[in-house]
Motif scaffolding. Structure first.
Motif, mmCIF file in Angstrom:
data_model
loop_
_atom_site.group_PDB
_atom_site.id
_atom_site.type_symbol
_atom_site.label_atom_id
_atom_site.label_comp_id
_atom_site.label_asym_id
_atom_site.label_seq_id
_atom_site.Cartn_x
_atom_site.Cartn_y
_atom_site.Cartn_z
ATOM 1 N N VAL A 15 6.508 0.746 17.901
ATOM 2 C CA VAL A 15 5.587 0.815 16.766
ATOM 3 C C VAL A 15 4.567 1.934 17.005
ATOM 4 O O VAL A 15 4.244 2.694 16.092
ATOM 5 N N PHE A 16 4.091 2.059 18.245
ATOM 6 C CA PHE A 16 3.158 3.139 18.564
ATOM 7 C C PHE A 16 3.771 4.497 18.224
ATOM 8 O O PHE A 16 3.129 5.332 17.574
ATOM 9 N N LEU A 21 4.092 9.402 14.927
ATOM 10 C CA LEU A 21 4.863 10.377 14.152
ATOM 11 C C LEU A 21 4.557 10.323 12.660
ATOM 12 O O LEU A 21 4.747 11.302 11.949
ATOM 13 N N GLN A 22 4.072 9.197 12.177
ATOM 14 C CA GLN A 22 3.810 9.041 10.750
ATOM 15 C C GLN A 22 2.353 9.282 10.368
ATOM 16 O O GLN A 22 2.051 9.457 9.191
ATOM 17 N N ILE A 30 -4.712 5.237 17.545
ATOM 18 C CA ILE A 30 -3.658 4.253 17.248
ATOM 19 C C ILE A 30 -3.877 2.979 18.062
ATOM 20 O O ILE A 30 -3.743 1.871 17.549
ATOM 21 N N LEU A 31 -4.249 3.126 19.323
ATOM 22 C CA LEU A 31 -4.463 1.945 20.165
ATOM 23 C C LEU A 31 -5.690 1.149 19.724
ATOM 24 O O LEU A 31 -5.739 -0.063 19.930
ATOM 25 N N ALA A 68 6.158 4.012 8.080
ATOM 26 C CA ALA A 68 5.035 3.322 8.720
ATOM 27 C C ALA A 68 4.866 1.923 8.141
ATOM 28 O O ALA A 68 4.647 0.960 8.881
ATOM 29 N N ARG A 69 4.990 1.814 6.827
ATOM 30 C CA ARG A 69 4.846 0.501 6.176
ATOM 31 C C ARG A 69 5.859 -0.511 6.732
ATOM 32 O O ARG A 69 5.506 -1.642 7.060
ATOM 33 N N ALA A 70 7.104 -0.099 6.847
ATOM 34 C CA ALA A 70 8.143 -1.012 7.354
ATOM 35 C C ALA A 70 7.837 -1.441 8.784
ATOM 36 O O ALA A 70 7.944 -2.630 9.128
ATOM 37 N N ALA A 71 7.436 -0.491 9.627
ATOM 38 C CA ALA A 71 7.120 -0.815 11.023
ATOM 39 C C ALA A 71 5.901 -1.730 11.109
ATOM 40 O O ALA A 71 5.884 -2.683 11.896
#
Length: 181
Positions: A15-16, A21-22, A30-31, A68-71
Motif C-alpha cells: 500500500v505504501f 507512486l500515485q 505517507i507514513l 490509490a482508491r482501490a488500495a
C-alpha cells in the motif's frame, strides 16, 4: 512498478508503494497519513498533517487516483489504527528495509522510497503534464526545481528547438544521380 509490487511480503508495504507512486509524496508524508485525511467522497488525499508545522518540504492535498482508491479501500477494511500505513495497529516508522529487500528480489536494488517519488513525477512529465502542475503536485514552491529535474522526461521537451532545425526542402538523402528525386 508491477515487478516491485509483486515482491512485497506484507500488505502495508505494498500500500505504501502504491501511494508513493500515485501521490508522489515523500515517505514521511505517507507514513504520517491518517484515515481522517482520506476523503473518498471528494476523491482527495490530504498529505498535510495538521499537527505538524509546514516546512520547505511542503505537503499538499492531491486528487485520488482509481489505483490509490482501490488500495486504500482494501487497506481500510483491515485497519485497526488511525494510520493508513500500520503494522500491528501502530504507525510504521520506515519502509526502507522492506523496499530495499523487495527491490533486490525484483532486480532493481537501487530503488528507494524517494525513487518512487521521482518515478511518479517522471510519469507525469512523460504524459505531457505541464511542469507547473507537476510542481504543485510535488509541493515544490517554485517550478525551477521541477523543470531542472523532470523537464527532460517530458514528451515536449526540446520539441520546439528541434522543429527550428527542420529542413523542408530536403526530401531525400540519396543523390539524384543515384536514383533520388
Amino acid at each position: 512498478a508491477e515487478k516491485l509490487l509483486d515482491c512485497f511480503e506484507h500488505a502495508h508495504t505494498k500500500v505504501f508503494v502504491i501511494l508513493a507512486l500515485q501521490t508522489a509524496a515523500l515517505m514521511g508524508a505517507i507514513l504520517d497519513l491518517t484515515w481522517d485525511r482520506i476523503d473518498f467522497d471528494d476523491g482527495t488525499i490530504n498529505l498535510r498533517d495538521p499537527e505538524k508545522e509546514q516546512t520547505n518540504k511542503r505537503r499538499v492535498q492531491v486528487p485520488m487516483t482509481a489505483t490509490a482508491r482501490a488500495a486504500l479501500r482494501e487497506a481500510q477494511r483491515f485497519a485497526v489504527s488511525n494510520y493508513v500505513i500500520e503494522w500491528n495497529g501502530r504507525r510504521v516508522d520506515t519502509v526502507k528495509k522492506a523496499i530495499k529487500s523487495a527491490g533486490e528480489k525484483a532486480g532493481i536494488s537501487w530503488v528507494s522510497a524517494h525513487i518512487l517519488r521521482h518515478t511518479a513525477a517522471s510519469w507525469m512529465a512523460e504524459a505531457g503534464v505541464p511542469m507547473s502542475e507537476i510542481a504543485q503536485f510535488l509541493g515544490h514552491t517554485s517550478t525551477r526545481v521541477t523543470e531542472r529535474t523532470y523537464a527532460r522526461y517530458s514528451s515536449d521537451y526540446q520539441r520546439k528547438a528541434a522543429s527550428a532545425l527542420e529542413m523542408p526542402q530536403v526530401r531525400s538523402v540519396v543523390p539524384r544521380e543515384a536514383g533520388g528525386r
